[in-house]
Scaffold this active site. Structure first.
Site, short mmCIF file in Angstrom:
data_model
loop_
_atom_site.label_atom_id
_atom_site.label_comp_id
_atom_site.label_asym_id
_atom_site.label_seq_id
_atom_site.Cartn_x
_atom_site.Cartn_y
_atom_site.Cartn_z
N ALA A 147 38.30 46.17 30.65
CA ALA A 147 36.91 46.60 30.80
C ALA A 147 35.90 45.51 31.18
CB ALA A 147 36.45 47.27 29.51
N GLY A 151 30.98 46.37 34.31
CA GLY A 151 30.34 47.09 35.42
C GLY A 151 30.82 48.54 35.47
N ARG A 175 35.37 37.04 27.48
CA ARG A 175 35.04 38.18 28.33
C ARG A 175 34.58 39.37 27.49
NH1 ARG A 175 36.60 38.59 33.58
NH2 ARG A 175 37.42 40.69 33.36
N ASP A 197 45.69 43.72 23.76
CA ASP A 197 46.45 43.79 25.01
C ASP A 197 46.51 45.26 25.41
OD1 ASP A 197 48.46 44.02 26.91
OD2 ASP A 197 49.61 42.36 26.06
N ARG A 244 53.05 42.94 35.78
CA ARG A 244 52.07 43.25 34.74
C ARG A 244 51.36 44.58 35.04
NH1 ARG A 244 47.11 39.44 33.28
NH2 ARG A 244 46.46 40.44 31.37
N CYS A 267 41.30 44.86 43.09
CA CYS A 267 40.49 44.22 44.14
C CYS A 267 41.42 43.36 44.99
CB CYS A 267 39.34 43.41 43.55
SG CYS A 267 39.86 42.10 42.44
#
Lengths: 340, 188
Positions: A147, A151, A175, A197, A244, A267
């Protein structure tokens, strides 16, 4: 090429020879300062040298900044008027009326009082697409798996009118602090933040009606704004990341309720992190199918169904891509998975 | 002391303390409207006791699944109400902003110059006040001329003195408690 790392795709075969650089790739890699294997992949992926050069040339050139208006706190017309009075020139994003490109004044957009008041979030235009595609309602129980910085979480909250429940997960301590700060700044009150996690969410079987997995990735779509990506990721790093991503998406599918929807995005423009991951999922689960997207098809590019000599599930054409050199946005990949 | 806080339902005396404090500031009917159907949670086991306003849906999800199945505690949930420090409730900007929008009371409006300075952590001078939203408590909301919420300050004078001509223009009348500049200074 020596295969000294594990390929995470267990349900279809790929030969790593596709990444072995040709003479042309070596020349272009040298000219633009890229790792040769990356350029070789772009040549094969885009199948058009002019396009490849356009993509390579864009590296480090920057992209127009964009903001998302927060209607939990202000109307977009009012925000636009206020920012324009401060000499910030905005242009509405054609496919999203609450998103704006900052044409003038972008250097101060992170410091204005309206920013402090939570009237907008600074984020790439591409990043506004996944919440729109997930389109949660005020009655949904939504999971946002990776998360921070928030944004997309705050966008989801806005779409839900601050009702329902969003479970937002972040592992990294720093973060997480940023995520909490942004949630507070944007006036969001329907989130449960959990520091863990995201793969562990699989224990909550079938508990979420909607899931957003904006997966950690190599960021190969961020080349225009981050030139370090030209040499940052080795092929083994790319496959480690794909591994992952597969773990995360499998955990998401476990946690998704029947009939629920999962939006997977990255991205990155790397097929290994995108179409290959989706192909693996479609081959592994017999209770999922790909759903139709509604926002991105009007301007995006369809996902690859054959790339690097590997034929993939034909439904992957329902997934979409954004290319920096075509769309003037960060490179992005988006796909919707529906659990039956 | 454990590394992570444990979220528990706030006890009756704590709930009463918070509701009474907020009602004095913003009016009972406004507090009731914002708190309707919600529960106050408090963190235990850590130095700071943080408070959160939680909807019934969230409460049920946390109890059944986050605590029940995952055996985890949230990092944060719902709306941050503030914290209890040395037995005293300290209101958050989050709930103060929400209640000011509902109540339009317990606030002062300041001019542009003072707004900018307040967001840098500065105090409020008597001459900067454009409007008062009575009744006022000791801790009041500070807004600019657009009624944007800037933060909270603590009055150093009696409320009725605020607009009186006996105060000197440069006199500090309200001390900055917290302001939205926090999001740049510390919140990033």
């Amino acid at each position: 090429m020596t295969e000294y790392f594990q390929i995470p795709f267990k349900t279809f075969k790929i030969s790593l020879d596709y990444a072995k650089p040709s003479q042309k790739a070596l020349l272009l890699a040298k000219k633009y300062g890229f790792l040769p294997y990356m350029v070789e992949r772009y040549i094969k992926m885009l199948n058009n040298l002019e396009e490849v050069e356009a993509l390579l040339k864009m590296t480090g050139q920057g992209l127009p900044k964009s903001i998302r208006c927060n209607t939990l706190k202000i109307s977009c017309d009012r925000l636009k008027e206020r920012l324009e009075r401060k000499n910030v020139e905005l242009r509405e994003i054609s496919w999203f009326k609450k998103g704006f490109y900052v044409l003038k004044g972008s250097e101060k957009i992170g410091y204005l009082h309206e920013y402090l008041f939570g009237y907008y979030f600074i984020q790439g235009a591409s990043s506004m697409i996944p919440p729109l595609e997930l389109n949660p309602s005020p009655t949904d129980i939504v999971l946002d798996m990776c998360a921070a910085p928030g944004g997309k979480t705050t966008h989801l909250a806005e779409l839900m009118g601050n009702e329902g429940v969003i479970v937002a997960i972040e592992l990294n301590r720093e973060r997480m602090k940023t995520l909490r700060s942004n949630i507070s700044r944007m006036g969001v009150s329907n989130t449960i933040l959990i520091r863990t996690d995201a793969r562990k969410i699989s224990v909550l079987k079938e508990k979420f009606s909607k899931i957003l997995l904006d997966a950690p990735c190599t960021g190969e779509g961020l080349l225009p704004i981050d030139p370090t990506r030209k040499t940052k990721t080795k092929l083994e790093d790319l496959y480690r990341m794909a591994s992952r991503q597969i773990e995360l998406i499998k955990a998401a599918i476990e946690a998704l309720a029947p009939g629920g929807e999962l939006v997977y995005s990255t991205c990155s423009i790397a097929p290994e992190e995108n179409e290959f991951v989706i192909n693996e999922v479609l081959n592994t689960f017999d209770n999922v199918k790909l759903g139709e997207l509604s926002v991105i098809p009007s301007f995006g590019v369809k996902g690859f169904t054959e790339v690097f000599g590997t034929r993939l599930n034909s439904d992957i054409s329902k997934c979409y891509r954004i290319f920096p050199h075509k769309h003037e946005m960060e490179g992005f990949f988006i796909c919707k998975i529906v659990k039956t | 002391m454990p590394e992570y806080p444990i979220f528990v339902k706030a006890s009756e005396p704590i709930v009463k303390n918070i509701v009474t404090t907020l009602s004095q500031m913003f009016g009972n009917e406004n507090v009731e409207r914002v708190f309707a159907g919600k529960t106050i949670y408090i963190t235990r086991g850590v130095e700071r006791n943080e408070l959160f306003l939680v909807s019934a849906n969230m409460e049920s999800f946390v109890s059944k699944y986050i605590k029940g199945i995952m055996k985890k505690e949230p990092y944060s949930l719902g709306l941050f109400l503030g914290q209890i420090v040395k037995g005293k409730y300290e209101i958050s900007m989050d709930i103060a902003e929400k209640l000011f929008i509902e109540a339009k009371r317990n606030a002062i409006m300041v001019n542009d110059h003072a707004s900018a300075l307040f967001l840098y952590g500065r105090d409020i001078m008597a001459k900067s006040i454009l409007k008062v939203y009575p009744p006022l408590s000791r801790i009041v909301v500070v807004v600019n001329r657009f009624e944007d919420f800037l933060g909270l300050c603590k009055l150093t004078v009696k409320p009725k003195e605020l607009l009186s001509e006996t105060l000197k223009g440069d006199e500090i009348v309200c001390l900055n408690v917290i302001d939205k500049g926090w999001f740049l200074r510390k919140g990033r």
